[in-house]
Design an enzyme around this catalytic site. Sequence first.
Site, PDB file in Angstrom:
ATOM      1  N   TYR A 171       4.172   9.350  11.528  1.00 23.10           N
ATOM      2  CA  TYR A 171       3.450   7.827  11.223  1.00 23.10           C
ATOM      3  C   TYR A 171       3.843   7.402   9.706  1.00 23.10           C
ATOM      4  O   TYR A 171       4.052   6.347   9.731  1.00 23.10           O
ATOM      5  CB  TYR A 171       1.915   8.060  11.548  1.00 23.10           C
ATOM      6  CG  TYR A 171       1.128   7.067  10.974  1.00 23.10           C
ATOM      7  CD1 TYR A 171       0.814   5.771  11.844  1.00 23.10           C
ATOM      8  CD2 TYR A 171       0.584   6.682   9.691  1.00 23.10           C
ATOM      9  CE1 TYR A 171       0.177   4.814  11.401  1.00 23.10           C
ATOM     10  CE2 TYR A 171      -0.344   5.851   9.402  1.00 23.10           C
ATOM     11  CZ  TYR A 171      -0.217   4.559  10.280  1.00 23.10           C
ATOM     12  OH  TYR A 171      -1.041   3.517   9.543  1.00 23.10           O
ATOM     13  N   GLN A 218       6.054   4.066   9.012  1.00 27.55           N
ATOM     14  CA  GLN A 218       5.073   2.896   8.546  1.00 27.55           C
ATOM     15  C   GLN A 218       5.785   1.926   8.022  1.00 27.55           C
ATOM     16  O   GLN A 218       5.508   0.711   8.537  1.00 27.55           O
ATOM     17  CB  GLN A 218       3.966   3.505   7.538  1.00 27.55           C
ATOM     18  CG  GLN A 218       3.111   2.618   6.887  1.00 27.55           C
ATOM     19  CD  GLN A 218       1.964   2.215   8.138  1.00 27.55           C
ATOM     20  OE1 GLN A 218       1.889   2.979   8.911  1.00 27.55           O
ATOM     21  NE2 GLN A 218       1.508   1.027   8.156  1.00 27.55           N
ATOM     22  N   HIS A 242       0.881  -1.111   0.046  1.00 31.91           N
ATOM     23  CA  HIS A 242       0.045  -0.059   0.207  1.00 31.91           C
ATOM     24  C   HIS A 242       0.800   1.238  -0.100  1.00 31.91           C
ATOM     25  O   HIS A 242       2.254   1.160   0.146  1.00 31.91           O
ATOM     26  CB  HIS A 242      -0.944  -0.149   1.270  1.00 31.91           C
ATOM     27  CG  HIS A 242      -0.397   0.042   2.598  1.00 31.91           C
ATOM     28  ND1 HIS A 242       0.186  -0.717   3.142  1.00 31.91           N
ATOM     29  CD2 HIS A 242      -0.188   1.003   3.466  1.00 31.91           C
ATOM     30  CE1 HIS A 242       0.914  -0.591   4.380  1.00 31.91           C
ATOM     31  NE2 HIS A 242       0.707   0.731   4.548  1.00 31.91           N
ATOM     32  N   HIS A 301       1.053   5.439   1.502  1.00 28.09           N
ATOM     33  CA  HIS A 301       0.738   6.361   2.460  1.00 28.09           C
ATOM     34  C   HIS A 301       1.187   7.864   1.764  1.00 28.09           C
ATOM     35  O   HIS A 301       2.275   7.807   1.344  1.00 28.09           O
ATOM     36  CB  HIS A 301       1.227   6.214   3.730  1.00 28.09           C
ATOM     37  CG  HIS A 301       0.563   5.253   4.579  1.00 28.09           C
ATOM     38  ND1 HIS A 301      -0.205   5.549   5.550  1.00 28.09           N
ATOM     39  CD2 HIS A 301       1.016   3.870   4.736  1.00 28.09           C
ATOM     40  CE1 HIS A 301      -0.583   4.441   6.036  1.00 28.09           C
ATOM     41  NE2 HIS A 301       0.073   3.536   5.592  1.00 28.09           N
TER      42      HIS A 301
END
Length: 150
Positions: free
Chosen positions: A125, A129, A61, A63
């Site tokens: 964050y 990650q 994924h 971000h």
Amino acid sequence: MDDVKSLSHSKWRCKYHIVFALKFRRKEIYGKKKAEIGKILRMLCERKGVRIIEAECCPDHVHMLVEIPPHLSVSAFVGYLKSKSSLMIFERSANLKYKYGNRHFWCCGYYVDTVGQYEGTIRDYIRNQLEEGMVNDQISLKEYVDPFVD
């Protein structure tokens, strides 16, 4: 207040945390592909006038902390980003066409959240990650071991 942008009749600060995943959560983003996908996403953001504040490509994924101008809706931007990037990724990596039928590289949905006053927290964050994902992968490996087999 120094990060407030200005257009002819408006002042704006529109920052969003966007997360979108690969189809079937396949772990395809690594090494050379990770760098290539990063270049593609940066180029597409520049075309639309979207500034990437922070971004990280995890194995399954992506971000992104982005600043999107108010004349562009978030859904229109994410649709543009996912559709154009998938076409460019398949164009550059011919072997992926067989894994992903009909040129669907990304999942249909995405996650979006406004940043507000927590920009620093979201930046941290996103930076961490990838490390958290590796730790979680190591933890999940232990779950697949059958405790009844020696």
